[in-house]
Design a protein around this motif. Sequence first.
Motif, PDB file in Angstrom:
ATOM      1  N   LEU A  17       0.836  -1.196   0.000  1.00  0.00           N
ATOM      2  CA  LEU A  17       0.000   0.000   0.000  1.00  0.00           C
ATOM      3  C   LEU A  17       0.876   1.254   0.000  1.00  0.00           C
ATOM      4  N   LEU A  18       1.905   1.274   0.837  1.00  0.00           N
ATOM      5  CA  LEU A  18       2.772   2.449   0.953  1.00  0.00           C
ATOM      6  C   LEU A  18       3.770   2.570  -0.193  1.00  0.00           C
ATOM      7  N   ALA A  19       3.811   1.594  -1.098  1.00  0.00           N
ATOM      8  CA  ALA A  19       4.682   1.690  -2.276  1.00  0.00           C
ATOM      9  C   ALA A  19       4.138   2.696  -3.286  1.00  0.00           C
ATOM     10  N   HIS A  20       2.866   3.047  -3.161  1.00  0.00           N
ATOM     11  CA  HIS A  20       2.254   4.043  -4.042  1.00  0.00           C
ATOM     12  C   HIS A  20       2.597   5.438  -3.528  1.00  0.00           C
ATOM     13  N   ASP A  21       2.830   6.353  -4.432  1.00  0.00           N
ATOM     14  CA  ASP A  21       3.170   7.718  -4.042  1.00  0.00           C
ATOM     15  C   ASP A  21       1.920   8.565  -3.884  1.00  0.00           C
ATOM     16  N   VAL A  66      -6.076   7.067   3.661  1.00  0.00           N
ATOM     17  CA  VAL A  66      -5.147   7.474   2.603  1.00  0.00           C
ATOM     18  C   VAL A  66      -5.785   7.188   1.243  1.00  0.00           C
ATOM     19  N   PRO A  67      -5.283   7.829   0.168  1.00  0.00           N
ATOM     20  CA  PRO A  67      -5.933   7.698  -1.147  1.00  0.00           C
ATOM     21  C   PRO A  67      -5.650   6.409  -1.910  1.00  0.00           C
ATOM     22  N   VAL A  68      -5.141   5.406  -1.231  1.00  0.00           N
ATOM     23  CA  VAL A  68      -4.919   4.090  -1.840  1.00  0.00           C
ATOM     24  C   VAL A  68      -5.713   3.090  -1.009  1.00  0.00           C
ATOM     25  N   SER A  69      -6.487   2.258  -1.670  1.00  0.00           N
ATOM     26  CA  SER A  69      -7.247   1.224  -0.968  1.00  0.00           C
ATOM     27  C   SER A  69      -7.075  -0.100  -1.707  1.00  0.00           C
ATOM     28  N   LEU A 117      -6.382   3.310  -6.698  1.00  0.00           N
ATOM     29  CA  LEU A 117      -5.825   4.617  -6.398  1.00  0.00           C
ATOM     30  C   LEU A 117      -6.863   5.695  -6.644  1.00  0.00           C
ATOM     31  N   ALA A 118      -7.088   6.524  -5.652  1.00  0.00           N
ATOM     32  CA  ALA A 118      -8.064   7.611  -5.787  1.00  0.00           C
ATOM     33  C   ALA A 118      -7.563   8.640  -6.793  1.00  0.00           C
ATOM     34  N   ALA A 119      -8.493   9.354  -7.392  1.00  0.00           N
ATOM     35  CA  ALA A 119      -8.113  10.429  -8.303  1.00  0.00           C
ATOM     36  C   ALA A 119      -7.623  11.616  -7.479  1.00  0.00           C
ATOM     37  N   ASP A 120      -6.623  12.306  -8.008  1.00  0.00           N
ATOM     38  CA  ASP A 120      -6.153  13.494  -7.288  1.00  0.00           C
ATOM     39  C   ASP A 120      -7.093  14.664  -7.568  1.00  0.00           C
ATOM     40  N   ALA A 121      -6.782  15.828  -7.062  1.00  0.00           N
ATOM     41  CA  ALA A 121      -7.669  16.978  -7.163  1.00  0.00           C
ATOM     42  C   ALA A 121      -7.960  17.373  -8.604  1.00  0.00           C
ATOM     43  N   LEU A 126      -3.887   8.491  -9.614  1.00  0.00           N
ATOM     44  CA  LEU A 126      -2.559   8.311  -9.067  1.00  0.00           C
ATOM     45  C   LEU A 126      -2.005   6.998  -9.592  1.00  0.00           C
ATOM     46  N   THR A 127      -0.688   6.903  -9.650  1.00  0.00           N
ATOM     47  CA  THR A 127      -0.052   5.662 -10.075  1.00  0.00           C
ATOM     48  C   THR A 127       0.988   5.266  -9.059  1.00  0.00           C
TER      49      THR A 127
END
Length: 130
Positions: A17-21, A66-69, A117-121, A126-127
């Motif tokens: 999960l934390l490997a995503h930025d 966080v924005p990754v699930s 990954l959630a979409a940013d603003a 996100l990738t």
Amino acid sequence: MVGRELSGVERRLLSELLAHDFSGVVALREQAVAVRARAGCTCGCGTIDLIVDERVTVLSEAESPVPVSGEVSGIDGTAGGGLILLLEDGRLGALEIYSYEDEPLPMPEPAQVTWVLAADADGAELTADG
């Protein structure tokens, strides 16, 4: 510090999960090095509370969750539930596992999880590379 060491499965899920930025992830990665765990729910699901030493001064500005699930697949390949990372005051707070059915979902194996990954603003997705 209270709690127990993370199991191998728990550690791999948190690491993946934390490997995503995303904004604030660097501080969370630093916290994850020495994080401990304890049972987080009494329903029988795999949720764990994460315990970060109070002396840790590197806090994250990330939103909670966080924005990754994670989307958790069952044995038959259908979606069975999900996984989210909750924060408390800039610290790792809980790895929450939830089920789409009435039965609680245990901690999944990493191979059962597809990261979402959630979409940013700006609406861009996100990738893993940011």
